[in-house]
Motif scaffolding. Structure first.
Motif, PDB file in Angstrom:
ATOM      1  N   TYR A  18       0.829  -1.202   0.000  1.00  0.00           N
ATOM      2  CA  TYR A  18       0.000   0.000   0.000  1.00  0.00           C
ATOM      3  C   TYR A  18       0.868   1.258   0.000  1.00  0.00           C
ATOM      4  N   ALA A  19       1.964   1.204   0.744  1.00  0.00           N
ATOM      5  CA  ALA A  19       2.843   2.360   0.836  1.00  0.00           C
ATOM      6  C   ALA A  19       3.458   2.709  -0.516  1.00  0.00           C
ATOM      7  N   GLY A  24       3.151   6.829  -5.075  1.00  0.00           N
ATOM      8  CA  GLY A  24       2.796   7.284  -6.413  1.00  0.00           C
ATOM      9  C   GLY A  24       1.762   8.395  -6.377  1.00  0.00           C
ATOM     10  N   PHE A  25       0.755   8.256  -5.517  1.00  0.00           N
ATOM     11  CA  PHE A  25      -0.236   9.317  -5.356  1.00  0.00           C
ATOM     12  C   PHE A  25       0.435  10.619  -4.918  1.00  0.00           C
ATOM     13  N   VAL A  26       1.318  10.502  -3.935  1.00  0.00           N
ATOM     14  CA  VAL A  26       2.001  11.693  -3.399  1.00  0.00           C
ATOM     15  C   VAL A  26       2.893  12.326  -4.451  1.00  0.00           C
ATOM     16  N   SER A  27       3.621  11.520  -5.200  1.00  0.00           N
ATOM     17  CA  SER A  27       4.548  12.038  -6.208  1.00  0.00           C
ATOM     18  C   SER A  27       3.837  12.923  -7.223  1.00  0.00           C
ATOM     19  N   GLY A 223      -4.240   2.432  -1.510  1.00  0.00           N
ATOM     20  CA  GLY A 223      -3.083   3.313  -1.611  1.00  0.00           C
ATOM     21  C   GLY A 223      -3.475   4.766  -1.424  1.00  0.00           C
ATOM     22  N   PHE A 224      -4.641   5.135  -1.941  1.00  0.00           N
ATOM     23  CA  PHE A 224      -5.131   6.502  -1.763  1.00  0.00           C
ATOM     24  C   PHE A 224      -5.414   6.805  -0.299  1.00  0.00           C
ATOM     25  N   GLY A 231      -1.469  13.047   4.437  1.00  0.00           N
ATOM     26  CA  GLY A 231      -1.765  14.388   3.966  1.00  0.00           C
ATOM     27  C   GLY A 231      -1.604  14.579   2.478  1.00  0.00           C
ATOM     28  N   LEU A 232      -1.328  13.519   1.724  1.00  0.00           N
ATOM     29  CA  LEU A 232      -1.166  13.550   0.265  1.00  0.00           C
ATOM     30  C   LEU A 232       0.039  14.351  -0.194  1.00  0.00           C
ATOM     31  N   LEU A 233       0.903  14.761   0.733  1.00  0.00           N
ATOM     32  CA  LEU A 233       2.060  15.562   0.348  1.00  0.00           C
ATOM     33  C   LEU A 233       3.369  15.026   0.912  1.00  0.00           C
TER      34      LEU A 233
END
Length: 288
Positions: A18-19, A24-27, A223-224, A231-233
């Motif tokens: 998941y990490a 990938g989401f954060v990137s 993953g999301f 915090g998505l960042l």
């Protein structure tokens, strides 16, 4: 106690996958503000490509490298063909657009590989038993991949000039343009990184969880959630969120009911959005 440790070990490995997807989401989000709902499809596609490459006679390592390269190329193509042409990309627009891309990728995978699941042969290594806890070699490979890839992405964003330039595109886009940083190239690189991290997650988990055309949705959503926990960042937040989610899922499955495993992610997401919309990582630290 042995049962508890067994659930935690299994959760750590699952959380590592998941990490990787969360990174990938954060990137992408940290650079362009796009939420890429096709991130889970990168993992599914990589697993299937690796299985086909290995089935064609390639040794395991070259098969894995081919799969990662193919998925990275697909991610870059998506950015060029679907993301870049949209002039005003809001978060909602990105969700709708990437959901369509996700559906298209599912259709392609279903057409090529069919509805049945496929499993990549296990990586080299022997299973271990420590203090009555069984640890599969593949679980160690997942954790190692998470540590290496996650550490590399964090180092790139935090310690290199190019990584800091990518971060500047999101934090100060006007200033970034004024000093000559290309926002289009930054977005392209971020999608390439997301493709690689998703692909690595797909190939290292395939020997345990198998790969199929439909697994990407579940992996992507979880993953999301992991990325949202951070915090998505924050890459570090995404890794911690993935590990936490994996452990919680296995504890609930082991002590409550197996059928509730997939519900954990969404309960956690609702709780975080209500209690700390900015994620568990403080805003001042919530940077890649």
């Amino acid at each position: 106690m042995a049962d508890l440790l067994q659930f935690v070990v299994a959760g750590l490995a699952q959380g590592g996958a998941y990490a990787l997807i969360a990174i990938g989401f954060v990137s992408i989000f940290a650079v362009s503000g796009v939420i890429n709902l096709a991130q889970g499809e990168f993992a599914a596609l990589a697993g299937l490509c690796a299985i086909s490459a290995a089935g064609a006679g390639l040794p395991l390592l070259p098969a894995l490298l081919v799969a990662v390269a193919v998925v990275a190329a697909v991610a870059i193509a998506i950015e060029r063909l679907a993301i870049r042409p949209v002039r005003r990309m809001t978060t909602l627009t990105s969700i709708i657009l990437t959901l369509g891309v996700s559906t298209a990728l599912k259709a392609v995978m279903l057409l090529i590989w069919g509805p049945q699941g496929h499993t990549l042969r296990a990586f080299p290594g022997s299973d271990l038993t420590v203090a009555g806890v069984s640890i599969r070699a593949q679980e160690l490979w997942i954790l190692a991949a998470c540590a290496l890839v996650g550490g590399a992405v964090w180092w790139f964003y935090e310690r290199t000039l190019h990584g800091k330039a990518l971060r500047a595109c999101s934090e100060q886009p006007v200033a970034a343009r004024l000093i000559g940083i290309s926002l289009t190239k930054a977005s392209l690189v971020s999608f390439g990184i997301a493709g690689v991290t998703g692909a690595v997650a797909g190939v290292v988990t395939s020997p345990i969880y198998s790969s199929s055309w439909e697994i990407g949705l579940t992996l992507g959503l979880k993953g999301f959630v992991a990325a949202t926990l951070g915090g998505l960042l924050s890459v570090r937040g995404a890794i911690l969120g993935g590990i936490l989610l994996g452990v919680l899922e296995n504890l609930v499955a082991g002590y409550v009911a197996t059928g509730l495993r997939d519900a954990v992610a969404f309960v956690v997401l609702i709780a975080i959005l209500l209690a700390r919309p900015g994620g568990l990582v403080k805003h001042t630290e919530a940077r890649v």
